[in-house]
Write an enzyme that holds these catalytic residues in place. Structure first.
Site, PDB file in Angstrom:
ATOM      1  N   LYS A  14       0.832  -1.207   0.000  1.00  0.00           N
ATOM      2  CA  LYS A  14       0.000   0.000   0.000  1.00  0.00           C
ATOM      3  C   LYS A  14       0.873   1.266   0.000  1.00  0.00           C
ATOM      4  O   LYS A  14       0.677   2.170  -0.795  1.00  0.00           O
ATOM      5  CB  LYS A  14      -0.925   0.023   1.238  1.00  0.00           C
ATOM      6  CG  LYS A  14      -1.805  -1.211   1.377  1.00  0.00           C
ATOM      7  CD  LYS A  14      -2.698  -1.150   2.599  1.00  0.00           C
ATOM      8  CE  LYS A  14      -1.971  -1.182   3.929  1.00  0.00           C
ATOM      9  NZ  LYS A  14      -1.300  -2.467   4.246  1.00  0.00           N
ATOM     10  N   ARG A  88      -9.799   0.703   8.572  1.00  0.00           N
ATOM     11  CA  ARG A  88      -9.413  -0.646   8.958  1.00  0.00           C
ATOM     12  C   ARG A  88     -10.526  -1.349   9.727  1.00  0.00           C
ATOM     13  O   ARG A  88     -10.356  -2.511  10.100  1.00  0.00           O
ATOM     14  CB  ARG A  88      -8.182  -0.581   9.864  1.00  0.00           C
ATOM     15  CG  ARG A  88      -6.875  -0.804   9.138  1.00  0.00           C
ATOM     16  CD  ARG A  88      -5.780  -0.558  10.160  1.00  0.00           C
ATOM     17  NE  ARG A  88      -4.602  -1.301   9.913  1.00  0.00           N
ATOM     18  CZ  ARG A  88      -3.512  -0.809   9.328  1.00  0.00           C
ATOM     19  NH1 ARG A  88      -3.490   0.416   8.887  1.00  0.00           N
ATOM     20  NH2 ARG A  88      -2.448  -1.560   9.204  1.00  0.00           N
ATOM     21  N   ARG A 127      11.882  -5.807   4.813  1.00  0.00           N
ATOM     22  CA  ARG A 127      11.651  -4.370   4.576  1.00  0.00           C
ATOM     23  C   ARG A 127      12.578  -3.481   5.412  1.00  0.00           C
ATOM     24  O   ARG A 127      12.828  -3.745   6.570  1.00  0.00           O
ATOM     25  CB  ARG A 127      10.205  -4.019   4.919  1.00  0.00           C
ATOM     26  CG  ARG A 127       9.966  -2.510   4.904  1.00  0.00           C
ATOM     27  CD  ARG A 127       8.524  -2.144   4.954  1.00  0.00           C
ATOM     28  NE  ARG A 127       7.842  -2.641   6.130  1.00  0.00           N
ATOM     29  CZ  ARG A 127       6.545  -2.499   6.339  1.00  0.00           C
ATOM     30  NH1 ARG A 127       5.808  -1.890   5.435  1.00  0.00           N
ATOM     31  NH2 ARG A 127       5.991  -2.967   7.422  1.00  0.00           N
ATOM     32  N   ARG A 161      11.336  -1.220  10.943  1.00  0.00           N
ATOM     33  CA  ARG A 161      10.265  -0.887  11.889  1.00  0.00           C
ATOM     34  C   ARG A 161      10.226  -1.881  13.045  1.00  0.00           C
ATOM     35  O   ARG A 161      10.364  -3.082  12.831  1.00  0.00           O
ATOM     36  CB  ARG A 161       8.913  -0.899  11.161  1.00  0.00           C
ATOM     37  CG  ARG A 161       8.580   0.438  10.551  1.00  0.00           C
ATOM     38  CD  ARG A 161       7.369   0.440   9.666  1.00  0.00           C
ATOM     39  NE  ARG A 161       6.220  -0.294  10.147  1.00  0.00           N
ATOM     40  CZ  ARG A 161       5.076  -0.391   9.464  1.00  0.00           C
ATOM     41  NH1 ARG A 161       4.973   0.211   8.284  1.00  0.00           N
ATOM     42  NH2 ARG A 161       4.067  -1.067   9.936  1.00  0.00           N
ATOM     43  N   ARG A 172      -0.778  -8.592  13.615  1.00  0.00           N
ATOM     44  CA  ARG A 172      -1.260  -7.668  12.570  1.00  0.00           C
ATOM     45  C   ARG A 172      -2.102  -8.415  11.537  1.00  0.00           C
ATOM     46  O   ARG A 172      -3.130  -7.911  11.080  1.00  0.00           O
ATOM     47  CB  ARG A 172      -0.061  -6.975  11.899  1.00  0.00           C
ATOM     48  CG  ARG A 172       0.527  -5.884  12.778  1.00  0.00           C
ATOM     49  CD  ARG A 172       1.968  -5.566  12.416  1.00  0.00           C
ATOM     50  NE  ARG A 172       2.127  -4.951  11.129  1.00  0.00           N
ATOM     51  CZ  ARG A 172       3.300  -4.826  10.505  1.00  0.00           C
ATOM     52  NH1 ARG A 172       4.400  -5.299  11.064  1.00  0.00           N
ATOM     53  NH2 ARG A 172       3.375  -4.239   9.334  1.00  0.00           N
TER      54      ARG A 172
HETATM   55  P1  AP5 Z   1       4.893  -1.667   1.798  1.00  0.00           P
HETATM   56  O1  AP5 Z   1       4.553  -0.820   0.626  1.00  0.00           O
HETATM   57  O2  AP5 Z   1       5.683  -1.047   2.898  1.00  0.00           O
HETATM   58  O3  AP5 Z   1       3.574  -2.405   2.372  1.00  0.00           O
HETATM   59  P2  AP5 Z   1       2.329  -1.822   3.165  1.00  0.00           P
HETATM   60  O4  AP5 Z   1       1.115  -2.478   2.608  1.00  0.00           O
HETATM   61  O5  AP5 Z   1       2.366  -0.331   3.193  1.00  0.00           O
HETATM   62  O6  AP5 Z   1       2.638  -2.458   4.575  1.00  0.00           O
HETATM   63  P3  AP5 Z   1       2.594  -1.882   6.067  1.00  0.00           P
HETATM   64  O7  AP5 Z   1       3.323  -2.895   6.914  1.00  0.00           O
HETATM   65  O8  AP5 Z   1       3.105  -0.474   6.133  1.00  0.00           O
HETATM   66  O9  AP5 Z   1       1.101  -1.937   6.351  1.00  0.00           O
HETATM   67  P4  AP5 Z   1       0.475  -2.011   7.709  1.00  0.00           P
HETATM   68  O10 AP5 Z   1      -0.921  -1.879   7.294  1.00  0.00           O
HETATM   69  O11 AP5 Z   1       0.812  -3.188   8.544  1.00  0.00           O
HETATM   70  O12 AP5 Z   1       1.177  -0.822   8.517  1.00  0.00           O
HETATM   71  P5  AP5 Z   1       0.705   0.653   8.885  1.00  0.00           P
HETATM   72  O13 AP5 Z   1       1.903   1.510   8.903  1.00  0.00           O
HETATM   73  O14 AP5 Z   1      -0.466   1.063   8.078  1.00  0.00           O
HETATM   74  O15 AP5 Z   1       5.663  -2.962   1.229  1.00  0.00           O
HETATM   75  C1  AP5 Z   1       6.189  -3.956   2.103  1.00  0.00           C
HETATM   76  C2  AP5 Z   1       7.532  -4.476   1.550  1.00  0.00           C
HETATM   77  O16 AP5 Z   1       7.286  -5.186   0.344  1.00  0.00           O
HETATM   78  C3  AP5 Z   1       8.535  -3.369   1.206  1.00  0.00           C
HETATM   79  O17 AP5 Z   1       9.832  -3.808   1.528  1.00  0.00           O
HETATM   80  C4  AP5 Z   1       8.390  -3.190  -0.330  1.00  0.00           C
HETATM   81  O18 AP5 Z   1       9.595  -2.762  -0.948  1.00  0.00           O
HETATM   82  C5  AP5 Z   1       7.988  -4.595  -0.763  1.00  0.00           C
HETATM   83  N1  AP5 Z   1       7.056  -4.606  -1.896  1.00  0.00           N
HETATM   84  C6  AP5 Z   1       5.994  -3.764  -2.092  1.00  0.00           C
HETATM   85  N2  AP5 Z   1       5.347  -4.096  -3.231  1.00  0.00           N
HETATM   86  C7  AP5 Z   1       5.989  -5.166  -3.759  1.00  0.00           C
HETATM   87  C8  AP5 Z   1       5.782  -5.971  -4.931  1.00  0.00           C
HETATM   88  N3  AP5 Z   1       4.779  -5.717  -5.774  1.00  0.00           N
HETATM   89  N4  AP5 Z   1       6.634  -7.001  -5.155  1.00  0.00           N
HETATM   90  C9  AP5 Z   1       7.660  -7.260  -4.281  1.00  0.00           C
HETATM   91  N5  AP5 Z   1       7.921  -6.533  -3.173  1.00  0.00           N
HETATM   92  C10 AP5 Z   1       7.088  -5.494  -2.908  1.00  0.00           C
HETATM   93  O19 AP5 Z   1       0.165   0.437  10.384  1.00  0.00           O
HETATM   94  C11 AP5 Z   1       1.038   0.146  11.460  1.00  0.00           C
HETATM   95  C12 AP5 Z   1       0.246   0.070  12.768  1.00  0.00           C
HETATM   96  O20 AP5 Z   1      -0.394   1.347  13.030  1.00  0.00           O
HETATM   97  C13 AP5 Z   1      -0.914  -0.941  12.772  1.00  0.00           C
HETATM   98  O21 AP5 Z   1      -0.470  -2.245  13.100  1.00  0.00           O
HETATM   99  C14 AP5 Z   1      -1.830  -0.323  13.863  1.00  0.00           C
HETATM  100  O22 AP5 Z   1      -1.322  -0.578  15.159  1.00  0.00           O
HETATM  101  C15 AP5 Z   1      -1.700   1.166  13.598  1.00  0.00           C
HETATM  102  N6  AP5 Z   1      -2.705   1.669  12.641  1.00  0.00           N
HETATM  103  C16 AP5 Z   1      -2.457   2.214  11.413  1.00  0.00           C
HETATM  104  N7  AP5 Z   1      -3.605   2.572  10.816  1.00  0.00           N
HETATM  105  C17 AP5 Z   1      -4.614   2.259  11.684  1.00  0.00           C
HETATM  106  C18 AP5 Z   1      -6.029   2.365  11.602  1.00  0.00           C
HETATM  107  N8  AP5 Z   1      -6.639   2.865  10.511  1.00  0.00           N
HETATM  108  N9  AP5 Z   1      -6.752   1.933  12.665  1.00  0.00           N
HETATM  109  C19 AP5 Z   1      -6.166   1.416  13.775  1.00  0.00           C
HETATM  110  N10 AP5 Z   1      -4.808   1.271  13.895  1.00  0.00           N
HETATM  111  C20 AP5 Z   1      -4.035   1.692  12.853  1.00  0.00           C
END
Ligand code: AP5
Length: 219
Positions: A14, A88, A127, A161, A172
């Site tokens: 994402k 979410r 990552r 991270r 997660r």
């Molecule tokens: P990346 O693009 O970083 O993936 P992502 O989907 O953004 O993953 P996140 O881990 O950031 O999502 P998340 O939802 O767990 O975390 P968030 O920060 O939102 O890609 C991942 C890796 O794969 C990278 O190394 C990239 O290079 C590689 N890659 C990407 N595309 C690829 C492809 N096509 N092929 C190969 N490799 C590829 O949330 C963190 C925490 O915050 C949550 O756990 C929660 O505690 C809190 N939080 C955030 N939002 C909310 C909410 N709305 N409500 C409640 N709690 C929340």
């Protein structure tokens, strides 16, 4: 102007795709994960409150997250918003509809990025990111050109991270399947859902998203 949601489990790509859309289309990325991490860095009371929750991989309360999104949306975005990691929960989805409706906007597309669990584990465990500009890399699929140096801004401040560990990732993923995946049915019923293959190469995933954006009528 387009407003879209990128919906998918941790590691679906994402953030990677949202950043490309910001550069290519002048849209604003609204990542609740980044906003919550910024709150932790700036040492606010809310940041301290959510630190343990995020490290464990649990979801932060709807109230806190909706408040952050509300505040950010008030700044506006002429190019439209990319909601990354929000909504979410069903309560967050209802709130997003109301927040957009406040200014006569609506969602143009909810793009579900489908990636199998084994690939998610591989992606999360490889990552790392640049603390200076936020660019995201991967040990195997997207390494930096020069070891230890960010391709984009030249910084050597690269980090992993704290929630990218096996135990938090398990939580997660569970949170995603229990609380977030019901949104797929919710947005399907509203007629907003598009599903794409998130396992494809990064450039090909970007092309699928561009095609959806070019096809869906502007709000
Ligand atoms: P990346 O693009 O970083 O993936 P992502 O989907 O953004 O993953 P996140 O881990 O950031 O999502 P998340 O939802 O767990 O975390 P968030 O920060 O939102 O890609 C991942 C890796 O794969 C990278 O190394 C990239 O290079 C590689 N890659 C990407 N595309 C690829 C492809 N096509 N092929 C190969 N490799 C590829 O949330 C963190 C925490 O915050 C949550 O756990 C929660 O505690 C809190 N939080 C955030 N939002 C909310 C909410 N709305 N409500 C409640 N709690 C929340």
């Amino acid at each position: 102007m387009k407003n879209i949601v990128l919906l998918g489990p941790p590691g679906a790509g994402k953030g990677t795709q949202a950043r490309r859309l910001v550069e290519g289309r002048g849209m604003v990325q609204l990542s609740t994960g980044d906003m919550l991490r910024d709150a932790q860095k700036s040492g606010t009371e809310m940041g301290r409150k959510v630190a343990d929750v995020m490290a464990r991989g649990d979801l932060v309360t709807d109230e806190i997250v909706i408040g952050l999104v509300d505040e950010r949306m008030r700044a506006g975005s002429p190019g439209g918003f990319i909601f990354d990691g929000f909504p979410r929960t069903l309560a967050q989805a209802d709130a997003l509809g109301a927040l957009l409706g406040r200014t006569g906007r609506k969602l143009d597309a909810v793009i579900e990025m489908r990636v199998d669990d084994d690939a998610l584990v591989r992606r999360i465990s490889g990552r790392f990111s640049c603390r200076s500009c936020g660019e995201v890399y991967h040990d195997d699929t997207k390494p930096t050109s020069k070891p230890g140096i960010c391709d984009k801004c030249g910084s050597s401040d690269l980090f992993r991270r704290p929630d990218d560990n096996a135990e938090s990732l398990k939580t997660r993923l569970m949170e995603y399947y229990k609380k977030t995946s019901p949104l797929i049915g919710y947005y399907y019923a509203l007629g907003d859902l598009f599903s794409i293959d998130g396992l494809a190469e990064i450039d090909d995933v970007a092309k699928s998203i561009e095609a959806i954006l070019d096809e869906s009528p502007a709000a």
